[in-house]
Design a protein around this motif. Structure first.
Motif, PDB file in Angstrom:
ATOM      1  N   ILE A 374       0.624  -1.222  -0.022  1.00 21.77           N
ATOM      2  CA  ILE A 374       0.050  -0.044   0.021  1.00 21.77           C
ATOM      3  C   ILE A 374       0.846   1.360  -0.006  1.00 21.77           C
ATOM      4  N   SER A 375       1.932   1.122   0.924  1.00 22.22           N
ATOM      5  CA  SER A 375       2.970   2.482   1.017  1.00 22.22           C
ATOM      6  C   SER A 375       3.568   2.577  -0.734  1.00 22.22           C
ATOM      7  N   ILE A 376       3.743   1.598  -1.307  1.00 19.98           N
ATOM      8  CA  ILE A 376       4.422   1.760  -2.484  1.00 19.98           C
ATOM      9  C   ILE A 376       3.637   2.717  -3.511  1.00 19.98           C
ATOM     10  N   PHE A 377       2.149   2.309  -3.516  1.00 17.39           N
ATOM     11  CA  PHE A 377       1.134   2.856  -4.539  1.00 17.39           C
ATOM     12  C   PHE A 377       0.718   4.338  -3.883  1.00 17.39           C
ATOM     13  N   TYR A 378       1.139   4.674  -2.692  1.00 19.02           N
ATOM     14  CA  TYR A 378       0.701   6.040  -2.464  1.00 19.02           C
ATOM     15  C   TYR A 378       1.890   6.663  -1.768  1.00 19.02           C
ATOM     16  N   PRO A 379       2.962   6.694  -2.562  1.00 20.69           N
ATOM     17  CA  PRO A 379       4.226   7.627  -1.917  1.00 20.69           C
ATOM     18  C   PRO A 379       3.930   8.774  -1.593  1.00 20.69           C
ATOM     19  N   ASP A 380       3.017   9.503  -2.521  1.00 23.82           N
ATOM     20  CA  ASP A 380       3.141  10.946  -1.998  1.00 23.82           C
ATOM     21  C   ASP A 380       1.747  11.383  -1.125  1.00 23.82           C
ATOM     22  N   ASN A 381       0.979  10.393  -0.823  1.00 18.76           N
ATOM     23  CA  ASN A 381      -0.089  10.616   0.186  1.00 18.76           C
ATOM     24  C   ASN A 381       0.021   9.607   1.404  1.00 18.76           C
ATOM     25  N   LYS A 382       0.805  10.178   2.369  1.00 19.88           N
ATOM     26  CA  LYS A 382       1.037   9.268   3.410  1.00 19.88           C
ATOM     27  C   LYS A 382      -0.221   8.895   4.142  1.00 19.88           C
ATOM     28  N   GLY A 383      -1.058   9.963   4.421  1.00 21.59           N
ATOM     29  CA  GLY A 383      -2.389  10.232   5.022  1.00 21.59           C
ATOM     30  C   GLY A 383      -3.118   9.126   4.464  1.00 21.59           C
ATOM     31  N   ILE A 410      -6.912  -2.733  -4.750  1.00 20.99           N
ATOM     32  CA  ILE A 410      -6.526  -3.818  -5.534  1.00 20.99           C
ATOM     33  C   ILE A 410      -5.239  -3.968  -6.284  1.00 20.99           C
ATOM     34  N   GLU A 411      -4.844  -2.815  -6.615  1.00 18.89           N
ATOM     35  CA  GLU A 411      -3.180  -2.787  -7.226  1.00 18.89           C
ATOM     36  C   GLU A 411      -2.191  -3.084  -6.379  1.00 18.89           C
ATOM     37  N   ALA A 412      -2.323  -2.839  -4.830  1.00 18.16           N
ATOM     38  CA  ALA A 412      -1.517  -3.326  -3.882  1.00 18.16           C
ATOM     39  C   ALA A 412      -1.594  -4.623  -3.627  1.00 18.16           C
ATOM     40  N   LEU A 413      -3.100  -5.015  -3.637  1.00 12.01           N
ATOM     41  CA  LEU A 413      -3.267  -6.595  -3.196  1.00 12.01           C
ATOM     42  C   LEU A 413      -2.629  -7.497  -4.390  1.00 12.01           C
ATOM     43  N   LEU A 414      -2.689  -6.993  -5.562  1.00 17.40           N
ATOM     44  CA  LEU A 414      -2.145  -7.969  -6.662  1.00 17.40           C
ATOM     45  C   LEU A 414      -0.487  -7.966  -6.323  1.00 17.40           C
ATOM     46  N   LEU A 415       0.070  -6.850  -5.758  1.00 16.58           N
ATOM     47  CA  LEU A 415       1.620  -6.791  -5.780  1.00 16.58           C
ATOM     48  C   LEU A 415       1.881  -7.623  -4.631  1.00 16.58           C
ATOM     49  N   CYS A 416       1.316  -7.549  -3.594  1.00 16.88           N
ATOM     50  CA  CYS A 416       1.413  -8.565  -2.341  1.00 16.88           C
ATOM     51  C   CYS A 416       1.212  -9.998  -2.768  1.00 16.88           C
ATOM     52  N   ALA A 417      -0.081 -10.198  -3.637  1.00 14.03           N
ATOM     53  CA  ALA A 417      -0.174 -11.621  -3.927  1.00 14.03           C
ATOM     54  C   ALA A 417       0.965 -12.303  -4.730  1.00 14.03           C
TER      55      ALA A 417
END
Length: 718
Positions: A374-383, A410-417
């Motif tokens: 999740i952190s990877i897909f929201y690098p500029d929006n930590k909140g 969903i994109e973070a889920l796919l990366l994690c899986a």
């Protein structure tokens, strides 16, 4: 044996686990314990029976009652329970009660001095002249005692297998009885057969049947005492090779507290035409349930069983028109609507949600991996990233906005899986990597992406409404007021389905492009139409097979679930004092109460009574707080002076849409634990009923009598 305290309303064994102590074998001391416990129903039971089958927890003894020199919790030989929480009384009443109690205690002491030796004599005589049939009763009590112990603890009584002794590989029931036999139980010794390794197993089936009948009769008895009730069903469960639906009954007990009890399973096999009638006949004829007293019904069902359960709901409504079809409070509205959709894309989403929930429950390290993605897909929006991480630490797939959350991660889920499946650092076992692959395949299916977007956009219309339904009284009242606008918004989507589908499809295509997912029709459809000259385009396929049926289903279900009578019933939440105070300018609408007009006590005085009720609660003094829930309102001392209002509140309290207090929702939670933790091969209708209703109050004498009534031939044989 009971695994909980005999003191009424003692939470030991439910929310407060305490050491349990047997009643003394000495008749005099045993009687003192009974008197202190305020259990008049135990006064006539012999000390030996109390010693074997009843327990008292340690919180009812003073610290001085324990032997400080002994290891663990050991009572002194002369210990007597003396710590009991008595409900607070007004001071005048309390003084009066204390005087009466003192007087009664003095009278009882004088009486005990005159009859000091009386209790011991009958016991001696009973032992000396016990007739032969008493041995049979003792034997049955011993068997029931062991079965109750197993059932209450959710321990399978037996495990079936192929080709071993008596058809059982292991039998906890037999093992416990053998242990008791080896400890010198004379009753079991007389009935055991040394030549047979499983001599007690043959008794198991009728014992379970008696337990099932006994527990259900206690549940139905409580429902009959209350009068009106509502019926709720849950997802079908497979037991002994056949599908069964669990049935719950919601009612108000004598203390004006809402209760929800598990009444047992109904066999759910057969076609949709004949099955509803059979189910109703079983409840009325075999269970003894008076369905004319049913005032609401709610059902939870998904997949292939939806058609049957809808037919059953229609049959109930046809035969008993006062049974309002409602939503079950334990299920979020969005999931209830989605579960009942027979749309392949929607069912793919729901099955993937279950896989995701199961996947992350296997290890906290998987959750850490997901949060890193999740952190990877929201690098500029930590909140935003932290907000999503917090949501995903909960059961987010069951939230009212679960479909929207899924699209955000969903994109973070796919990366994690994919990362877990690759397993480059060899952190995960084969089962976890296989599960990750299954999730990855589902997430890269365009059908799932399209279905998620359709569900997100449709459910966005009802999201606030659904959330309010699960809230406090004021929230439910607000939901009832907004229902017309919600239905109008859904109708607007349906009337302009072409335009809305284009929006949904474009959004799905854009997301698929970002995730590198090919846009295509499902493989099952393309294979079915292989070789046909004209191939359908993805846009047209998803409109016809996903968007249109999904929207149609939601509109239809919302109109069915929230019929005119259901809307009026929800509108009666305006009678809650806190809601009246919040809406000072508006009196409770008498039109809403008309839905219960046939059940209220005096329709002629309704208008005047409603006005007086409104006047009473429309003005709040400084620092004054008003009841803000159904439960608190029903507990008001002066609600009895408003008989019509009281009846409406009682009927409203059994409506399945209104959420239960945590203390009243124990049955459903225990049922979920039983079905989730018990393997399919050892699930039992009778033991499930016993386990969920562990606190109905088991009387071994009554159970033995029921056994002898149900199986007279076994008595003759013995």
């Amino acid at each position: 044996m009971q695994n909980h305290c005999v003191v009424p309303d003692c939470p030991s064994g439910i929310s407060d686990f305490q050491a349990l102590f047997r009643f003394p074998r000495d008749p005099n001391r045993s009687q003192k314990w009974v008197e202190q416990c305020q259990r008049t129903d135990l006064r006539d039971k012999p000390a030996e029976q109390l010693y074997r089958y009843y327990r008292l927890c340690g919180k009812h003894f003073e610290a001085s009652a324990f032997d400080s020199d002994a290891p663990g919790s050991v009572l002194k030989a002369d210990a007597v329970p003396s710590v009991f929480v008595v409900p607070a009384q007004p001071q005048a009443v309390q003084v009066k009660l204390e005087k009466e109690t003192t007087k009664d205690n003095e009278t009882e002491k004088r009486g005990r001095k005159k009859m000091k030796k009386a209790p011991a004599e009958p016991d001696t005589e009973t032992v000396q002249t016990a007739p032969e049939e008493d041995e049979e009763r003792k034997y049955l009590k011993t068997l029931f005692e062991v079965l109750l112990l197993l059932g209450e603890q959710s321990i399978p009584a037996s495990v079936p297998s192929e080709g071993t002794h008596e058809g059982f590989k292991s039998c906890n029931f037999q093992a416990l009885l053998e242990y008791q036999l080896n400890c010198g139980d004379e009753v079991l010794k007389k009935r055991s057969d040394p030549t047979k390794q499983s001599c007690f197993v043959k008794e198991l089936e009728p014992l379970v049947a008696v337990c099932e009948q006994y527990v259900r009769s206690k549940v139905i008895e409580g429902v009959k005492e209350s009068g009106f009730f509502s019926m709720l069903t849950d997802e079908p469960v497979k037991i002994s090779g056949e599908w069964c639906i669990p049935v719950f009954l919601r009612y108000m007990d004598q203390s004006k507290s809402r209760q929800e009890r598990f009444a047992g399973f109904l066999t759910f096999e057969g076609d949709a035409e004949d099955l509803p009638g059979k189910l109703l006949d079983e409840m009325t004829d075999r269970w003894g349930l008076d369905m004319s007293q049913c005032r609401a019904q709610a059902h939870s069902c998904s997949g292939t069983h939806s058609r049957k359960i809808q037919a059953f709901a229609s049959k109930v409504a046809e035969k008993y028109p006062k049974a309002i079809l409602a939503l079950r409070s334990t299920n979020p509205l969005n999931l209830s609507l989605a579960n009942s959709m027979a749309v392949p894309g929607v069912q793919l989403v729901l099955s993937t949600f279950k896989k995701i929930e199961s996947f992350f429950s296997q290890s906290p390290l998987l959750q850490e991996e997901f949060e890193h993605a999740i952190s990877i897909f929201y690098p500029d929006n930590k909140g935003k990233a932290e907000e999503l991480k917090k949501i995903c630490r909960t059961s987010w797939t069951r939230r009212n906005d679960g479909f929207a959350v899924a699209l955000e991660v969903i994109e973070a889920l796919l990366l994690c899986a994919d990362s877990v499946h690759d397993n480059e650092d060899m952190r995960w076992n084969d089962q976890i990597t296989y599960n990750a692959l299954e999730i990855s395949k589902a997430l890269t299916d365009f059908e799932l992406v399209m279905a998620l977007i359709v569900l997100k956009n449709i459910m966005a219309v009802i999201q606030v409404f659904g959330k309010n339904l699960q809230g406090k009284a004021a929230d439910v009242h607000s939901a009832a007021a907004s229902l017309t606008a919600v239905l109008q918004s859904l109708k607007e989507i349906l009337d302009n389905i072409d335009v809305y589908h284009d929006f949904f499809y474009d959004e799905a295509v854009n997301l698929a492009a970002a995730m590198e997912i090919p846009v295509k029709v499902p493989r099952r459809f393309s294979r079915k139409h292989q070789g046909e000259p004209a191939t359908i385009q993805a846009d047209g396929y998803y409109k016809e097979h996903l968007t249109v049926p999904a929207v149609n289903h939601v509109v239809s279900q919302m109109n069915d679930l929230f019929s005119q009578n259901h809307r009026l019933a929800l509108g009666c939440m305006s009678l809650i004092p806190d809601v009246i105070e919040r809406n000072k300018s508006a009196q409770p609408d008498e039109e809403n109460v008309q839905v219960f007009i046939d059940d209220i006590l005096n329709a002629g005085s309704l208008s005047a009574e409603l006005h007086c009720w409104w006047v009473k609660w429309s003005k709040k003094g400084k620092g004054e707080t008003f009841p803000c829930s159904l439960h608190d309102t029903l507990q008001l001392a002066d609600v009895k002076f408003f008989p019509n209002v009281l009846m409406v509140l009682k009927l409203l309290s059994i409506l399945p849409t209104i959420a239960l207090e945590d203390s009243s929702n124990v049955a459903f939670k225990r049922f979920q634990m039983y079905t989730e933790n018990t393997p399919d091969s050892v699930k039992s209708k009778g033991l499930a009923l016993l386990n969920v209703n562990y606190n109905v109050g088991f009387d071994l004498d009554s159970m033995v009598e029921l056994y002898q009534k149900m199986y007279p031939e076994r008595q003759n044989a013995s």
